[in-house]
Design a protein around this motif. Structure first.
Motif, PDB file in Angstrom:
ATOM      1  N   PRO A 170      13.400 -13.446  -9.953  1.00  0.00           N
ATOM      2  CA  PRO A 170      12.730 -12.164  -9.675  1.00  0.00           C
ATOM      3  C   PRO A 170      13.045 -11.140 -10.770  1.00  0.00           C
ATOM      4  N   ILE A 171      12.038 -10.452 -11.249  1.00  0.00           N
ATOM      5  CA  ILE A 171      12.261  -9.461 -12.312  1.00  0.00           C
ATOM      6  C   ILE A 171      11.547  -8.144 -11.989  1.00  0.00           C
ATOM      7  N   THR A 172      12.241  -7.049 -12.223  1.00  0.00           N
ATOM      8  CA  THR A 172      11.597  -5.741 -12.144  1.00  0.00           C
ATOM      9  C   THR A 172      11.684  -5.080 -13.507  1.00  0.00           C
ATOM     10  N   ILE A 173      10.526  -4.654 -13.970  1.00  0.00           N
ATOM     11  CA  ILE A 173      10.478  -3.939 -15.238  1.00  0.00           C
ATOM     12  C   ILE A 173      10.446  -2.460 -14.908  1.00  0.00           C
ATOM     13  N   ASP A 174      11.434  -1.749 -15.388  1.00  0.00           N
ATOM     14  CA  ASP A 174      11.562  -0.334 -15.037  1.00  0.00           C
ATOM     15  C   ASP A 174      11.156   0.519 -16.232  1.00  0.00           C
ATOM     16  N   VAL A 175       9.964   1.112 -16.102  1.00  0.00           N
ATOM     17  CA  VAL A 175       9.512   2.014 -17.169  1.00  0.00           C
ATOM     18  C   VAL A 175       9.500   3.449 -16.653  1.00  0.00           C
ATOM     19  N   GLY A 176      10.255   3.689 -15.566  1.00  0.00           N
ATOM     20  CA  GLY A 176      10.270   5.008 -14.942  1.00  0.00           C
ATOM     21  C   GLY A 176       9.420   4.998 -13.687  1.00  0.00           C
ATOM     22  N   THR A 177       9.330   6.164 -13.051  1.00  0.00           N
ATOM     23  CA  THR A 177       8.483   6.275 -11.857  1.00  0.00           C
ATOM     24  C   THR A 177       7.876   7.669 -11.814  1.00  0.00           C
ATOM     25  N   ASN A 178       6.694   7.744 -11.248  1.00  0.00           N
ATOM     26  CA  ASN A 178       6.078   9.062 -11.056  1.00  0.00           C
ATOM     27  C   ASN A 178       6.278   9.542  -9.625  1.00  0.00           C
ATOM     28  N   ASN A 179       7.136   8.849  -8.895  1.00  0.00           N
ATOM     29  CA  ASN A 179       7.397   9.206  -7.505  1.00  0.00           C
ATOM     30  C   ASN A 179       8.493  10.293  -7.489  1.00  0.00           C
ATOM     31  N   GLU A 180       8.039  11.529  -7.240  1.00  0.00           N
ATOM     32  CA  GLU A 180       8.971  12.676  -7.308  1.00  0.00           C
ATOM     33  C   GLU A 180      10.119  12.539  -6.311  1.00  0.00           C
ATOM     34  N   LYS A 181       9.764  11.989  -5.142  1.00  0.00           N
ATOM     35  CA  LYS A 181      10.793  11.853  -4.107  1.00  0.00           C
ATOM     36  C   LYS A 181      11.936  10.964  -4.624  1.00  0.00           C
ATOM     37  N   LEU A 182      11.554   9.871  -5.276  1.00  0.00           N
ATOM     38  CA  LEU A 182      12.594   8.980  -5.809  1.00  0.00           C
ATOM     39  C   LEU A 182      13.348   9.631  -6.958  1.00  0.00           C
ATOM     40  N   LEU A 183      12.614  10.328  -7.806  1.00  0.00           N
ATOM     41  CA  LEU A 183      13.274  10.968  -8.956  1.00  0.00           C
ATOM     42  C   LEU A 183      14.318  11.986  -8.495  1.00  0.00           C
ATOM     43  N   GLY A 212       0.837  -1.211   0.000  1.00  0.00           N
ATOM     44  CA  GLY A 212       0.000   0.000   0.000  1.00  0.00           C
ATOM     45  C   GLY A 212       0.865   1.252   0.000  1.00  0.00           C
ATOM     46  N   LEU A 213       2.098   1.128  -0.525  1.00  0.00           N
ATOM     47  CA  LEU A 213       3.048   2.244  -0.437  1.00  0.00           C
ATOM     48  C   LEU A 213       3.156   3.009  -1.740  1.00  0.00           C
ATOM     49  N   GLY A 214       2.431   2.599  -2.736  1.00  0.00           N
ATOM     50  CA  GLY A 214       2.400   3.332  -4.001  1.00  0.00           C
ATOM     51  C   GLY A 214       3.552   3.009  -4.926  1.00  0.00           C
ATOM     52  N   ASP A 215       3.896   4.000  -5.753  1.00  0.00           N
ATOM     53  CA  ASP A 215       4.882   3.835  -6.827  1.00  0.00           C
ATOM     54  C   ASP A 215       6.299   3.923  -6.260  1.00  0.00           C
ATOM     55  N   LEU A 216       6.986   2.792  -6.237  1.00  0.00           N
ATOM     56  CA  LEU A 216       8.373   2.795  -5.756  1.00  0.00           C
ATOM     57  C   LEU A 216       9.339   2.489  -6.894  1.00  0.00           C
ATOM     58  N   GLY A 217       8.823   2.533  -8.121  1.00  0.00           N
ATOM     59  CA  GLY A 217       9.678   2.359  -9.296  1.00  0.00           C
ATOM     60  C   GLY A 217      10.523   1.101  -9.206  1.00  0.00           C
ATOM     61  N   CYS A 218      11.756   1.257  -9.588  1.00  0.00           N
ATOM     62  CA  CYS A 218      12.696   0.143  -9.658  1.00  0.00           C
ATOM     63  C   CYS A 218      12.965  -0.474  -8.279  1.00  0.00           C
ATOM     64  N   GLN A 219      12.720   0.297  -7.240  1.00  0.00           N
ATOM     65  CA  GLN A 219      12.987  -0.191  -5.875  1.00  0.00           C
ATOM     66  C   GLN A 219      11.961  -1.233  -5.425  1.00  0.00           C
ATOM     67  N   GLY A 220      10.963  -1.445  -6.264  1.00  0.00           N
ATOM     68  CA  GLY A 220      10.001  -2.511  -5.986  1.00  0.00           C
ATOM     69  C   GLY A 220      10.644  -3.886  -6.035  1.00  0.00           C
ATOM     70  N   MET A 221      11.874  -3.985  -6.495  1.00  0.00           N
ATOM     71  CA  MET A 221      12.550  -5.285  -6.630  1.00  0.00           C
ATOM     72  C   MET A 221      12.478  -6.118  -5.349  1.00  0.00           C
ATOM     73  N   GLY A 222      12.434  -5.459  -4.205  1.00  0.00           N
ATOM     74  CA  GLY A 222      12.340  -6.201  -2.939  1.00  0.00           C
ATOM     75  C   GLY A 222      11.144  -7.141  -2.915  1.00  0.00           C
ATOM     76  N   ILE A 223      10.092  -6.789  -3.638  1.00  0.00           N
ATOM     77  CA  ILE A 223       8.872  -7.613  -3.605  1.00  0.00           C
ATOM     78  C   ILE A 223       9.055  -8.932  -4.360  1.00  0.00           C
ATOM     79  N   PRO A 224       9.448  -8.925  -5.648  1.00  0.00           N
ATOM     80  CA  PRO A 224       9.692 -10.225  -6.302  1.00  0.00           C
ATOM     81  C   PRO A 224      10.742 -11.068  -5.577  1.00  0.00           C
ATOM     82  N   VAL A 225      11.767 -10.415  -5.053  1.00  0.00           N
ATOM     83  CA  VAL A 225      12.797 -11.165  -4.327  1.00  0.00           C
ATOM     84  C   VAL A 225      12.174 -11.828  -3.096  1.00  0.00           C
ATOM     85  N   GLY A 226      11.376 -11.060  -2.349  1.00  0.00           N
ATOM     86  CA  GLY A 226      10.740 -11.601  -1.140  1.00  0.00           C
ATOM     87  C   GLY A 226       9.726 -12.690  -1.470  1.00  0.00           C
ATOM     88  N   LYS A 227       8.918 -12.458  -2.505  1.00  0.00           N
ATOM     89  CA  LYS A 227       7.889 -13.448  -2.876  1.00  0.00           C
ATOM     90  C   LYS A 227       8.567 -14.759  -3.279  1.00  0.00           C
TER      91      LYS A 227
END
Ligand code: NDP
Ligand code: PYR
Ligand code: MG
Length: 619
Positions: A255-268, A223-238
């Protein structure tokens, strides 16, 4: 580095070590050496048995102090280890002791990740060492002693203690801080930069026999929203859970993360962000990349690799599932896995709250992937029981989204997955009003917004029901619709409660209340194992019902006495074997299984397929 190795076929990697015979009967010229002309450079390589230092640095084979005297002699380990020979049990005891010393959960997470293998070096005892790339990988990976079997032994034996660390809630924090805590890559990163080359990228992964892929694009991480490429923790954990809870071999998990960018300004704006620094690609650009990915996966791994979509935003998730559900073995954990786990919990809860499934009235807060996915599977099961059309069953289920109750007057402005739930009713704008007018017997939170089951809401549920069933599914803990303590206090100890992230037992008026964990982690490992072991080629809704039924059956009288509607995670390997068997049985029944003949005893067969983390003896 100059590397002029010429792959034999388009995109075939140098690390493809599977020996093949060629038409003439000899061994294929995999590395293009025979064909190389004198003016072409070839990389010198050697096959060697992993030994000495490299054996200790290979997470798949490393045993640390548990290498026996004989192995130390045979594998040139003398002097590289202190004299003591330890058992795996003692190593486990020491590591658990060390992990318990950390007070900060994220430190425990990092300690676990330091132990886990992230990238498998080339497979099998016999592997190729490319002096340059292997050395640089070693340097990149740091000098941490990694030990895959010990990681899984810890996780399996201490699942209730470590699940919250490698999975929700701590994995959520890890994803948020992934850039800062990043030490070495885990999994495979496929970004827009790799467009047109995805097949080659897949071939860079050192393992060939992949059975399960968990893929995210990072847009809706828990429930944390758009974490872009940093979402990798999820496939690794699953995937860690696929192996620990479901027994799928770690080397078969990708585990794979597809990085098409992020709309998370904080991360950008974060200097440590590890992903593409651009806004998300959408529309054709996004779907073209996903299509290239899905095609490359099938081309590289065949028809029977399971692709689990995880934590995509709902505006893509439903479409991807519908699009690839007919051509690939795909499963959306948030839509389908969650549905199966919640249906199981509700069916089990009937023993405590009474009535049959079709007699209950459901109200959801949140009408996205989880909410509508669960609603649809409950409606399907109701229809199977009543033999009434699914449209009738749906009428017992109501959903509230950010704009209020979903009703027929809103139908034209609703996303397609909400439309079946637009029942005739006057508009209702808040959850509390909805609870009062709909009078649900079961309240389910799937909004991703914490603290939305207020005291007033829980009291209203309690006023309407002798035993209200309340499920706060949103993850991580910070997003839970209410805490276990709030559910018991506000319902005066009458609620049956379960949540997506775990809560400790609660004492209320001298009695201890136990809450279950309604999390798809109960389902996907066993579900995936069932698909893999039967060689299933497609996922069918009846398999989700089969998984759900198997899980509900695992709830014991002892669990019920504690108010639990899920069995404890400490039994998860047995639970997963039962889920796998039921799913596989359904796959055979539906003609979707290709592993023939069908094993007689599917539970025993599932157990026999499960990965064990015990050390092997090396010759
Ligand atoms: N326990 C488990 O196993 C699982 C838990 N989850 C959790 O469920 C949550 C939701 O996931 P998912 O369904 O995929 O997310 P989605 O984004 O698909 O759906 C969220 C839904 O919640 C609604 N919503 C958002 N804010 C509010 C609000 N303030 N009041 C009412 N409704 C609101 C949205 O409304 P609108 O459509 O109007 O924007 C939307 O319908 C996440 O926290 C996730 O971690 C998910 C999968 C499994
Ligand atoms: C559990 C899970 O899949 C989620 O919260 O997204
Ligand atoms: Mg998820």
């Amino acid at each position: 580095m100059e590397n002029t190795l010429k792959p034999l076929r388009d995109g075939e990697s140098v690390l493809d070590l599977s020996p093949r015979s060629c038409v003439g009967g000899g061994v294929e010229d995999v590395y293009g050496e025979d064909r190389a002309t004198e003016d072409q450079l070839v990389t010198p390589w050697t096959f060697s048995v992993a030994s000495g230092y490299s054996l200790m640095r290979d997470p798949q084979y490393n045993k640390g102090l548990a290498f026996t005297e004989k192995e130390r002699d045979a594998h040139y380990l003398r002097g590289l280890l202190p004299p003591v020979v330890s058992s795996q049990q003692l190593q486990e005891k020491k590591l658990m002791h060390n992990i318990r010393q950390y007070e900060v959960p994220l430190q425990k997470y990092m300690a676990m990740m330091d132990l886990q293998a992230c990238i498998h070096p080339p497979t099998h005892h016999c592997y190729m060492i490319l002096a340059t790339s292997y050395l640089s990988m070693m340097l990149f990976c740091g000098q941490q002693e990694r030990n895959e079997r010990l990681f899984y032994k810890l996780l399996i034996d201490n699942v209730e203690e470590l699940l919250p660390i490698v999975y929700t809630p701590v994995v959520g924090e890890a994803c948020q801080k992934y850039g800062s805590i990043f030490k070495r890559p885990q999994g495979l990163y496929i970004s827009l930069k790799e467009k047109g080359k995805i097949l080659e990228v897949l071939k860079n992964w050192p393992e060939r026999s992949i059975q399960v892929i968990v893929v995210t694009d990072g847009e809706r991480i828990l429930g944390l929203g758009d974490l872009g490429c940093q979402g990798m923790g999820i496939p690794v954990g699953k995937l860690a859970l696929y192996s620990a809870l479901g027994g799928v071999r770690p080397s078969a998990c990708l585990p794979i993360t597809i990085d098409v960018g992020t709309n998370n300004e904080k991360l950008l704006n974060d200097e440590f962000y590890i992903g593409l620094r651009q806004k998300r690609a959408t529309g054709k650009e996004y779907y073209d990349l996903l299509h290239e990915f899905m095609s490359a996966v099938k081309q590289n791994y065949g028809e029977k690799v399971l692709v689990q979509f995880e934590d995509f935003a709902n505006h893509n998730a439903f479409e991807l599932l519908a699009k690839y559900g007919t051509t690939h073995l795909v499963f959306n954990d948030d839509i389908q896995g969650t549905a199966s786990v919640v249906l199981a919990g509700v069916v089990a809860a009937l023993k405590l709250i009474g009535g049959t499934l079709p007699e209950h009235t459901f109200l959801f807060l949140g009408a996205g992937e989880a909410g509508t996915g669960i609603a649809e599977l409950i409606a399907l099961e109701m229809s199977k029981q009543t033999k009434a059309p699914i449209e009738e069953s749906r009428k017992k289920i109501w959903l509230v989204d950010s704009k209020g109750l979903i009703v027929s007057s809103r139908v034209n402005s609703l996303q397609h997955f909400k439309k079946p739930w637009a029942h005739e009713h006057e508009p209702v704008s808040t959850l509390i009003e909805a609870v009062k007018v709909i009078k649900p017997t079961v309240l389910i939170g799937s909004s991703g917004v914490g603290k939305t089951f207020t005291k007033e809401v829980v009291e209203a549920m309690t006023a309407n029901n002798k035993i209200p069933l309340i499920l706060a599914l949103s993850n991580p803990t910070s997003q839970s619709e209410c805490t276990a303590e709030e559910a018991y206090q506000w319902s005066e100890g009458r609620a049956i409660f379960a949540s997506g992230s775990p809560f400790d037992p609660v004492e209320y008026k001298g009695k201890v209340y136990y809450s279950g964990q309604a999390n798809n982690a109960y389902i996907f490992p066993g579900f995936g194992l069932g698909l893999v072991m039967s060689g299933a080629i497609r996922v069918h809704d009846d398999m989700l019902l089969a998984a759900s039924e198997a899980l509900a059956k695992q709830v014991t009288e002892e669990n019920y006495k504690k108010g639990l509607t899920y069995p404890p995670f400490s039994d998860i390997r047995k639970i997963s074997a039962n889920i796998a068997a039921n799913v596989a049985a359904k796959a055979y029944e539906l003609g979707l299984a290709t592993h023939l003949p069908r094993p007689q005893d599917l539970v025993k067969y599932a157990e026999s397929c499960m990965y064990s983390p015990l050390y092997r003896n090396y010759r």
